[in-house]
Design a protein around this motif. Structure first.
Motif, PDB file in Angstrom:
ATOM      1  N   ASP A   1      30.200  42.973  26.157  1.00 34.82           N
ATOM      2  CA  ASP A   1      30.393  44.619  26.195  1.00 34.82           C
ATOM      3  C   ASP A   1      31.623  44.884  27.159  1.00 34.82           C
ATOM      4  O   ASP A   1      31.622  44.677  28.264  1.00 34.82           O
ATOM      5  N   HIS A   2      32.500  45.477  26.615  1.00 34.36           N
ATOM      6  CA  HIS A   2      33.781  45.956  27.390  1.00 34.36           C
ATOM      7  C   HIS A   2      33.703  46.751  28.324  1.00 34.36           C
ATOM      8  O   HIS A   2      34.090  46.240  29.581  1.00 34.36           O
ATOM      9  N   ASP A   3      33.016  47.721  28.379  1.00 34.67           N
ATOM     10  CA  ASP A   3      32.944  48.686  29.544  1.00 34.67           C
ATOM     11  C   ASP A   3      32.285  48.129  30.561  1.00 34.67           C
ATOM     12  O   ASP A   3      32.183  48.402  31.629  1.00 34.67           O
ATOM     13  N   ALA A   4      31.127  47.283  30.253  1.00 30.58           N
ATOM     14  CA  ALA A   4      30.355  46.641  31.175  1.00 30.58           C
ATOM     15  C   ALA A   4      31.123  45.556  32.186  1.00 30.58           C
ATOM     16  O   ALA A   4      30.842  45.505  33.339  1.00 30.58           O
ATOM     17  N   CYS A   5      31.973  44.826  31.355  1.00 29.13           N
ATOM     18  CA  CYS A   5      32.853  44.064  31.984  1.00 29.13           C
ATOM     19  C   CYS A   5      33.749  44.741  33.452  1.00 29.13           C
ATOM     20  O   CYS A   5      33.685  44.496  34.437  1.00 29.13           O
ATOM     21  N   PHE A   6      34.492  46.007  32.806  1.00 31.49           N
ATOM     22  CA  PHE A   6      34.877  46.828  33.817  1.00 31.49           C
ATOM     23  C   PHE A   6      34.095  47.361  35.012  1.00 31.49           C
ATOM     24  O   PHE A   6      34.712  47.374  36.068  1.00 31.49           O
ATOM     25  N   ALA A   7      33.053  47.503  34.553  1.00 27.09           N
ATOM     26  CA  ALA A   7      32.181  48.190  35.501  1.00 27.09           C
ATOM     27  C   ALA A   7      31.734  47.130  36.577  1.00 27.09           C
ATOM     28  O   ALA A   7      31.586  47.407  37.764  1.00 27.09           O
ATOM     29  N   ALA A   8      31.297  45.965  36.030  1.00 25.91           N
ATOM     30  CA  ALA A   8      30.983  44.810  36.747  1.00 25.91           C
ATOM     31  C   ALA A   8      31.851  44.504  37.870  1.00 25.91           C
ATOM     32  O   ALA A   8      31.723  44.375  39.043  1.00 25.91           O
ATOM     33  N   VAL A   9      33.292  44.459  37.565  1.00 26.48           N
ATOM     34  CA  VAL A   9      34.304  44.105  38.298  1.00 26.48           C
ATOM     35  C   VAL A   9      34.480  45.136  39.461  1.00 26.48           C
ATOM     36  O   VAL A   9      34.747  45.009  40.605  1.00 26.48           O
ATOM     37  N   LYS A  10      34.603  46.393  38.852  1.00 22.17           N
ATOM     38  CA  LYS A  10      34.308  47.789  39.907  1.00 22.17           C
ATOM     39  C   LYS A  10      33.426  47.467  40.894  1.00 22.17           C
ATOM     40  O   LYS A  10      33.589  47.814  42.240  1.00 22.17           O
ATOM     41  N   GLN A  11      32.500  47.295  40.569  1.00 24.20           N
ATOM     42  CA  GLN A  11      30.928  47.160  41.373  1.00 24.20           C
ATOM     43  C   GLN A  11      31.236  46.163  42.351  1.00 24.20           C
ATOM     44  O   GLN A  11      31.001  46.345  43.662  1.00 24.20           O
ATOM     45  N   ALA A  12      31.670  45.036  41.989  1.00 20.60           N
ATOM     46  CA  ALA A  12      32.152  43.794  42.820  1.00 20.60           C
ATOM     47  C   ALA A  12      33.040  44.222  43.999  1.00 20.60           C
ATOM     48  O   ALA A  12      32.992  44.023  45.180  1.00 20.60           O
ATOM     49  N   LYS A  13      34.108  44.879  43.588  1.00 25.07           N
ATOM     50  CA  LYS A  13      35.412  45.392  44.396  1.00 25.07           C
ATOM     51  C   LYS A  13      34.510  46.463  45.379  1.00 25.07           C
ATOM     52  O   LYS A  13      34.887  46.202  46.544  1.00 25.07           O
ATOM     53  N   GLU A  14      33.828  47.304  44.962  1.00 20.08           N
ATOM     54  CA  GLU A  14      33.370  48.229  45.724  1.00 20.08           C
ATOM     55  C   GLU A  14      32.469  47.738  46.893  1.00 20.08           C
ATOM     56  O   GLU A  14      32.428  48.356  47.964  1.00 20.08           O
ATOM     57  N   HIS A  15      31.720  46.688  46.521  1.00 18.85           N
ATOM     58  CA  HIS A  15      30.621  46.083  47.299  1.00 18.85           C
ATOM     59  C   HIS A  15      31.477  45.294  48.429  1.00 18.85           C
ATOM     60  O   HIS A  15      31.108  45.100  49.389  1.00 18.85           O
ATOM     61  N   PHE A  16      32.198  44.367  48.078  1.00 14.36           N
ATOM     62  CA  PHE A  16      32.962  43.459  48.996  1.00 14.36           C
ATOM     63  C   PHE A  16      34.509  43.873  49.502  1.00 14.36           C
ATOM     64  O   PHE A  16      34.727  43.405  50.682  1.00 14.36           O
ATOM     65  N   GLY A  17      34.972  44.916  48.796  1.00 13.18           N
ATOM     66  CA  GLY A  17      36.241  45.507  49.382  1.00 13.18           C
ATOM     67  C   GLY A  17      37.152  44.564  48.687  1.00 13.18           C
ATOM     68  O   GLY A  17      38.316  45.262  48.912  1.00 13.18           O
ATOM     69  N   SER A  18      37.183  43.380  48.137  1.00 13.01           N
ATOM     70  CA  SER A  18      38.410  42.785  47.516  1.00 13.01           C
ATOM     71  C   SER A  18      37.790  41.890  46.777  1.00 13.01           C
ATOM     72  O   SER A  18      36.515  41.166  46.753  1.00 13.01           O
ATOM     73  N   ILE A  19      38.520  41.311  45.905  1.00 12.90           N
ATOM     74  CA  ILE A  19      38.218  39.982  44.964  1.00 12.90           C
ATOM     75  C   ILE A  19      39.499  39.100  44.931  1.00 12.90           C
ATOM     76  O   ILE A  19      40.557  39.435  44.330  1.00 12.90           O
TER      77      ILE A  19
ATOM     78  N   LEU B   1      38.937  37.994  28.149  1.00 19.63           N
ATOM     79  CA  LEU B   1      39.885  38.897  28.177  1.00 19.63           C
ATOM     80  C   LEU B   1      39.373  40.163  29.040  1.00 19.63           C
ATOM     81  O   LEU B   1      40.359  40.731  29.790  1.00 19.63           O
ATOM     82  N   TRP B   2      38.295  40.845  28.434  1.00 20.84           N
ATOM     83  CA  TRP B   2      37.937  42.157  29.151  1.00 20.84           C
ATOM     84  C   TRP B   2      37.903  41.758  30.713  1.00 20.84           C
ATOM     85  O   TRP B   2      38.450  42.769  31.424  1.00 20.84           O
ATOM     86  N   VAL B   3      37.164  40.775  31.242  1.00 24.62           N
ATOM     87  CA  VAL B   3      36.912  40.514  32.556  1.00 24.62           C
ATOM     88  C   VAL B   3      38.418  40.224  33.226  1.00 24.62           C
ATOM     89  O   VAL B   3      38.539  40.818  34.443  1.00 24.62           O
ATOM     90  N   THR B   4      39.357  39.719  32.502  1.00 25.38           N
ATOM     91  CA  THR B   4      40.652  39.373  33.185  1.00 25.38           C
ATOM     92  C   THR B   4      41.211  40.707  33.333  1.00 25.38           C
ATOM     93  O   THR B   4      41.975  40.758  34.241  1.00 25.38           O
ATOM     94  N   GLN B   5      41.398  41.447  32.167  1.00 19.80           N
ATOM     95  CA  GLN B   5      41.956  42.735  32.255  1.00 19.80           C
ATOM     96  C   GLN B   5      41.451  43.878  33.316  1.00 19.80           C
ATOM     97  O   GLN B   5      42.208  44.189  34.192  1.00 19.80           O
ATOM     98  N   ALA B   6      40.051  43.555  33.710  1.00 13.32           N
ATOM     99  CA  ALA B   6      39.705  44.481  34.615  1.00 13.32           C
ATOM    100  C   ALA B   6      40.079  43.917  36.010  1.00 13.32           C
ATOM    101  O   ALA B   6      40.275  44.895  36.916  1.00 13.32           O
ATOM    102  N   ILE B   7      40.141  42.732  36.254  1.00 17.87           N
ATOM    103  CA  ILE B   7      40.471  42.007  37.598  1.00 17.87           C
ATOM    104  C   ILE B   7      41.945  42.329  38.004  1.00 17.87           C
ATOM    105  O   ILE B   7      42.291  42.384  39.099  1.00 17.87           O
ATOM    106  N   ILE B   8      42.934  42.177  36.913  1.00 21.24           N
ATOM    107  CA  ILE B   8      44.280  42.169  37.157  1.00 21.24           C
ATOM    108  C   ILE B   8      44.757  43.404  38.175  1.00 21.24           C
ATOM    109  O   ILE B   8      45.391  43.200  39.162  1.00 21.24           O
ATOM    110  N   PRO B   9      44.364  44.731  37.926  1.00 17.66           N
ATOM    111  CA  PRO B   9      44.882  45.840  38.534  1.00 17.66           C
ATOM    112  C   PRO B   9      44.302  45.674  40.168  1.00 17.66           C
ATOM    113  O   PRO B   9      45.073  46.126  41.021  1.00 17.66           O
ATOM    114  N   ILE B  10      43.232  45.077  40.509  1.00 21.37           N
ATOM    115  CA  ILE B  10      42.667  44.958  41.706  1.00 21.37           C
ATOM    116  C   ILE B  10      43.736  43.957  42.548  1.00 21.37           C
ATOM    117  O   ILE B  10      44.015  44.039  43.607  1.00 21.37           O
ATOM    118  N   MET B  11      43.803  42.715  41.853  1.00 22.44           N
ATOM    119  CA  MET B  11      44.430  41.730  42.428  1.00 22.44           C
ATOM    120  C   MET B  11      46.133  42.183  42.697  1.00 22.44           C
ATOM    121  O   MET B  11      46.726  41.719  43.637  1.00 22.44           O
TER     122      MET B  11
END
Length: 272
Positions: free
Chosen positions: A59-77, A112-122
């Motif tokens: 699920d493409h959108d779910a991957c981006f949402a999961a990464v966003k949730q982790a970032k908001e919860h912990f502050g960083s990845i 690929l989806w999870v990787t794309q979601a994490i790159i902007p954060i890092m």
């Protein structure tokens, strides 16, 4: 120093083993699984250090949402471990269109989806480490696992390009290449094509060549993963197990010999 790690496929196998090892070292882990019940032991033992996230990487959108949730919860990845995936066992002829598409969808596009979601954060952080779980079968391609091999060859190519693209942002990339380990990968998690009896002898010979000594102990990988995550200069590629490197070396020697034998034909094909 404590780090925050995002791990896909943390319900069992390498994902669960590595999540526990990282938590034991005092790290924080965003652990994803398709069924949150499989993560109850982690949350029970490590409390707020674990963020369980229900995720199907298809699920493409779910991957981006999961990464966003982790970032908001912990502050960083700090680290991503792309571990989710499964094995498809069967010859090329036996593989149906849907089986082939499903294999690539999970093992390649999910990663690929999870990787794309994490790159902007890092990139915004100015640091990060993306760890992609490939396989020795992403470097060599024996029979009976052709589509699985193809998915891991794709992971290798994507990740090698990625490493050059994000290095300037302070992001490291490592491709992990395990040989066979005693995880659930070849058991209940695996998918098998409908067998064609003309390949029975080939399969018998192939699986018969896999000795007990060649199968690694999954828990023994903990030290390697902890060392990798703590490394200031992590490698682009890391094999796991004592079978992977000698096998890769042998196959590449054979490839180089073939290219050498045909190099004159190749050069003439250049045209000038």
């Amino acid at each position: 120093m404590s780090k925050t790690i995002f791990i896909t496929g943390a319900s069992k196998g390498f994902g669960k083993i590595w999540a526990k090892a990282l938590l034991e070292q005092g790290n924080k882990v965003a652990a994803t699984a398709r069924n949150l019940a499989a993560l109850k032991d982690l949350t029970g033992a490590y409390g707020n250090s674990v963020l369980p996230i229900e995720l199907d990487v298809n699920d493409h959108d779910a991957c981006f949402a999961a990464v966003k949730q982790a970032k908001e919860h912990f502050g960083s990845i700090d680290v991503l471990i792309n571990n989710a995936g499964y094995g498809l066992f069967g010859t090329i002829e036996e593989t149906t269109e849907q089986e082939a598409r499903d294999q690539i969808e999970t093992n390649v596009f999910g990663l690929l989806w999870v990787t794309q979601a994490i790159i902007p954060i890092m990139r915004e952080q100015g640091y990060g480490h993306i760890i992609q779980v490939s396989s020795v079968l992403g470097v060599v391609s024996p029979p009976v696992l052709g589509l699985y091999n193809a998915s891991k060859f794709a992971v290798e190519a994507i990740s090698e390009s990625l490493s050059a693209e994000v290095k300037g942002f302070g992001i490291n990339v490592t491709i992990i290449e395990p040989n066979t380990f005693g995880t659930d990968w070849s058991g209940a998690s695996a998918v098998h094509t409908k067998a064609n009896p003309v390949y029975d002898e080939l399969k018998k010979a192939f699986f018969g060549s896999l000795t007990e000594d060649a199968i690694g102990i999954p828990e023994a990988t903990r030290e390697a993963i902890l060392k990798l995550i703590d490394s200031k200069n992590p490698p682009l590629r890391l094999t796991l197990g004592k079978v992977a490197y000698p096998w890769i070396k042998q196959v590449y020697e054979q490839r180089l010999a073939t290219w050498e034998e045909w190099k004159d034909v190749s050069a003439k094909a250049h045209g000038k």
